[in-house]
Every structure is written in structure tokens, then in C-alpha cells.
Design an enzyme around this catalytic site. Sequence first.
Site, short mmCIF file in Angstrom:
data_model
loop_
_atom_site.label_atom_id
_atom_site.label_comp_id
_atom_site.label_asym_id
_atom_site.label_seq_id
_atom_site.Cartn_x
_atom_site.Cartn_y
_atom_site.Cartn_z
NE ARG A 144 -3.56 -0.18 2.51
CZ ARG A 144 -4.38 -0.48 3.51
NH1 ARG A 144 -4.60 0.41 4.47
NH2 ARG A 144 -4.96 -1.65 3.59
CG HIS A 156 -6.20 -1.44 -5.61
ND1 HIS A 156 -4.99 -1.80 -5.08
CD2 HIS A 156 -6.60 -0.35 -4.90
CE1 HIS A 156 -4.66 -0.98 -4.12
NE2 HIS A 156 -5.63 -0.09 -3.97
CE1 TYR A 184 -21.67 14.74 -14.51
CE2 TYR A 184 -20.67 15.04 -12.34
CZ TYR A 184 -21.79 14.92 -13.14
OH TYR A 184 -23.04 14.97 -12.58
#
Length: 744
Positions: free
Chosen positions: A38, A84, A128
Site C-alpha cells: 500500500r 485492487h 464526468y
Amino acid sequence: MPDDLKTLPEGGRINETPLAGALSERYLAYAMSTIMARSLPDVRDGLKPVHRRLLWAMQQLRLDPAGGFKKCARVVGDVIGKYHPHGDASVYEALVRLAQDFAARYPLVEGQGNFGNIDGDNAAAMRYTEAKLTEVAKALLEGIDEDAVDFRPTYDGEEQEPVVLPAAFPNLLANGANGIAVGMATSIPPHNAGEVCSAALELIRNPHATTAELLAHMPGPDFPTGGVMVEPADSILNAYETGRGGFRLRARWEKEALKNGTWQVVVTEIPYQVQKSRLIEQIAELLEAKKLPLLADVRDESTDKVRLVLEPKSRTIEPAMLMESLFRATPLETRIPLNMNVLDAERTPRVMGLREVLRSWLDHRQVVLVRRSNHRLAAIERRLEILDGYLIVYLNLDEVIRIVREEDHPKEALMRTFELTDNQAEAVLNMRLRALRKLEEMEIRREHQRLTKELKGLQKLLSSEKAQWTRIGEEIEAARDKFGSGALGDRRTVQTEAAVVTFDESQFVEKEAITVILSEKGWLRAQKGHLEPTAELRFKEGDSLALMLHAETTDRIGLIASNGRAYTIKADAVPRGRGDGQPVRLMVELGNEENILTAFVWKEGLKFLVASSAGRGFVVKSEDLLAEKRTGKQVLVVDAPDTLAVCVPAEGDTVAVIGENRKLLVFPMEQVPEMTRGRGVALQGYRDGGLSDVKVFDARREGLTWRLGDRTRTETALAPWRGNRGGAGKMPPNGFPKSNRFDG
């Protein structure tokens, strides 16, 4: 059956384990997961798993630089669905950061839509915005389908993902990395890719190159937002040698002349990772609090380029002095930490210096080159085998046609007649009739010659390490030419030595006599003028005077607390007026169980004796008690329930110590060491109780003096109480205060 195993009625078992052992085992597993999967980047490609999976998923979606965009929601969906298994918000945030040209020195993602700005505004929702890979990301992925790196199963075992990317681009240093794991962290600032490549080429030419020789090619960080780095050269060298350090980064500014001799300062570049809107808010807050005495106003006139206008209070002020005051008080100057803590090729976390980081990247490039060359070599050998079979066909075309037409098992017959391999026979049988024309035979012979030449070149490359490093050098030079110049590659951060500007804020504060007043409950205030000790003062109900101090508004006030810490506040920052003032705990970081013991006007050259309730102490200089931060500075180290009990001026040649057991000890001042921080030495030994009071005095001129109500008493015949530091002492003279304190 062992005692720690119990059988359940349903057939299961309970394994009894100590809670501490179970917790430590699970926490260690969590810590290793955080470190490995991570928070820490891989030294070879400079990527954390989420970034690597993002790039891999985008390549699988064919989002090449020359292709079209796809919605970020599609990319994020593929990443969290296949590779993931984490929240979509965190994955999208990672994607956005890869696309922000003010956050990433070399963006790996090209975004279309609102991806946030330097003011700190967030990106638009992922439905968007659109994205595709950049040329830099393409370089990181180059050769990944040529067995350049290992692959592993994804979390659900249904897909494959790369363990590391081939990394033809020095991404770790070029883009930097930040991460906080468990028990460790990483912080690597971005650098100029062209300079990193030049340093890597130097390491190829001279494998024993020193860090200083590498820094001749790569002098320091290069931030996407520019700025001016003012770190000394020796500090930079030490940081890159050890892998730990930091860099002072300032905003870039220029003086802009106005009419009638007036001027203003225009800031055109702000430090890396400083939000412009928050920066302006902080300057405005300090301006309102009158903590920026040289600044009159601040305005933001930015468009797509940064333009902050700073107006001075007077045109007689030097611009450099104005900026120095702002650098000290605002994020216009920041410190960028360096902590090159990365996962090495064996996935082991450790801190590396610059030379080792570059060496690791170059070694990875050699592994990639060898694997790609072997992959290509095997492909050429397979193709040459097929072409050899084709050529045999053209030499014996009539017989091949007869076998195919008449034999029941033409494959075996072809293999037996012409000594073909299984692959060759299969390829011959799969040939189309149009491939039997004469022109095709010529093409096959030319391809055979070309591949044979390439085969020999690859064999020569794989047999010579020198040839491999020559090829790696050529690849790095190509990357330097491509990414090390132009609008993307030109250096943005300027390096210079910090100009020495003599600046003292006190010269801009009106000098005025004040009395600093601290109450027993910790309320601090100042009143105009030097009040008499007998002056009438008002406090909250139940509160009273703790100490009173005469000072000037230009002074600094030193505070010593029972926790052994020293604090410093500016006298002009103490609340003024006849009100109750302000709790000192709001001005310095002080716990509810701790209190201020004494205060003094800070001056250079003073010395104080500090002692704990356990009777341990030392002498400390006033310079070592200076601590402008709210957290202060630890001076006397004390362990509960002990506290710092006494802080007195160390002016004299003799020390008198009296304990709670009412034993007085007098010894030479020279026996008390001078320290900057520590637990101190034993001033007096106690069987029970602790220290009551300490006094430093001049025995030859003054004698030992103590107060008895409104009068004082002096004892000059001190022989009965003299001894060495750490002694037990004897009962004090008759008439000594029952409070066991020298001030009565």
C-alpha cells in the site's frame, strides 16, 4: 489432546492463545500488508500497487497516448473489480493525482475535464472526467508484453497483474513518492528526468562514482510548481548520501515598480504542495493579528498562472526584508523532507542513498533487457524454424503437393520424407495456395536473412555484459532526449544560496514598558507600565497572583513549566488591557495537570539552575531555553510523579539546597554541571520526601539570605552546612522559615 485445544460439540475446536500473542501476530500481518502492498513504492518503477494497477488497467483498455479517452469511472471500475479491491474514492484520488501537472512532475495520466487546481479544489466526479495514458506512462510499460517482468495472480485468481513495470523512465526520482506505513514512511521529492538520466549514465560510465559526482549531473529536486531552493550544498550532499534529510523551498518573487516611487512584490511561483487559497488565508489571518508588521495587504490576481500581490506598509522597506518576514511566518517557505525508504528488488523495505537508488534502477533495466532479448530470441528461433520448413516446400513443391493429395496422413509423411519438425509440418499444411507463388519465396528468403542477422546480434548482446550496458546507455539517452527538454523537461526549480538578511521583528514593534501578570490558575495578561508589587490587581473569583514581571513590548518572555519544558512567547503577543487575559494553555502546549513555575525576560548570556522534586538538577544557558514553538523544548527530563520544582538564576559561587525533610546543604556552584538537556545530577540526597527549594548566592560577599515576613536574615557562618553535592545536609539555623523556602 494438547491442553490448549478444546473440542466443541459440533466437532470444531477452540485453540486457546494468549491475547497479547494473538494481537501482535495480527498487527504484524496488518503492518506488513501496509508496508508491502500500500504505502511504500518499489525502487525499480517508483510505483505503489494502486498506481501500477491503474496503469496496467488503462493499458488493457487500450488507452494509449495516440488513442481516445475513456471515462475515469470505467478505469476505476476495472481497477477495483479486477486488481485492487479497495474503495473507488481512494482509487480515483490516486488517478487524479497522476494527472495533475502541479502535483506530478511528469504526469502519467492525461486528463480531460476538471482534475482540480492548485487552490486545493477537488476534481469533478469520475463520471464526468476522462483519461488516457501519457508518453511517460507508455515508457514505463514498454516491453511488458515481451516477458520483461514477472506476473502474479490477482486477488481473486481470475486475472494476472505485473509485479513491477519495465520502467524505461526513472519514475521514482522523477515523480517522487509519499507514503505513511506502519512504523515507517517515505518522502521522495520529484526531480528532473533529464538530470536523473545523466546521473544514471555517469554511473554506467563509472560504477564507482561518488554521490558528489552524481550530484554534478543531478543537483537536487525539481518541483512541478517551480520555486527557489535555498538549501546549502553540504546539506544536500549529506541528504542524498544517507537517504534522509530535507530541502528548504521558497516562493519565487520579483519587485514590481509602481508610480511615484511605490512598489509591490509579485509572487509567481509558490512552494510544492502548498494550496494557494489556504496560503492567502494564512497570510490574511496573520495580517489581521498584526503579526506581519511590514505587510499592508495581499491580493490574488492569479489566472492560469500564479500571481500573488504583496503590498508593503511603506516604500522605504527593503523588498528582501519584507519577504524574509513572510518566509519566516508563512508557508511561502516550506521544508520538503527526504526519506528514501523504498522496497528493494527482494521486496524488503529500507532507506537507500541516491547512488543505491540509481544502481537499483539500472540493475532492473539490465534484467528487463535480458528478459526481452531472450523473449525475442525465442520468437526468432520459432519463426526461423517455420521459414526453414517453407523453403523446403519451395525446393520440393511437386512432391509436397503429391503427398498432401494422396497420403492418408500427410503430416507424418511430410515429416518422414523431408525430416521436418512437427511445427514445420503443421505450418506447411496450413499454408494458403497463394503463398506458393515465386514472389512469396523471395520474401521468405529476405525475412530469413533479416532474422538470422538479428538472431546473431541478440546472441552477441546476451553473451556480453559490456554490450548490454552499452544498449542500456543508449536507451537512457533516448529517454533523456525525449523527456529531458522542452516544456515538460526543462528545469523549473532554481537553486541558490539563501541571501543573508538581517531581520529582527522587534525593530518594527513600538517599544513600551509593560507588566506581565500570571495568575495561579494560569491566566496571562499584560498591563501598560511597570506596576509596583503592591499595586492592586483584579482576578477571577478564586484566583490570585502567581507572578509579576516587568518587561518591554520588544522582549521575549521565557516560561518554565513543571513538566520540565521551556517555552518562549513574544511580549507584544501577551493580551493587553485590564481584562482577565488569556489562558496560558492556549498560547503554549501545556497539560491540565501541569503549570508554569516561573517566567523571566529572555536575554542572551543568562544562566539558570533547574531542579526536579527528586533533587536532581543542572545549570542551563538562556540560549538553550529559547523555544518559539507552542510545544516548547524539553530541558529537564522528569518521570512521573517527579516534576520540575525549581528554576532560579545561577548567579553566584555557592548553592544552598533544602529538602522536605528540613535538611540544609551548602556546596560550591562548580560541582553543578552545565547541560542543555537531561535528568541532571543529584543535588541533595533524601531518604524520604524530596526537594523544597534551591538558592544560588555569593557566599563571600552576601552570605545566605532568607526572608522572614517583611524582613530578611543573613547567615555568613555556613561551615556546619557545607558539604559536597549529593550529601544529606543538616537542620537549618534557628529562625529558618517553616515553609522550607528561602523567600519565606
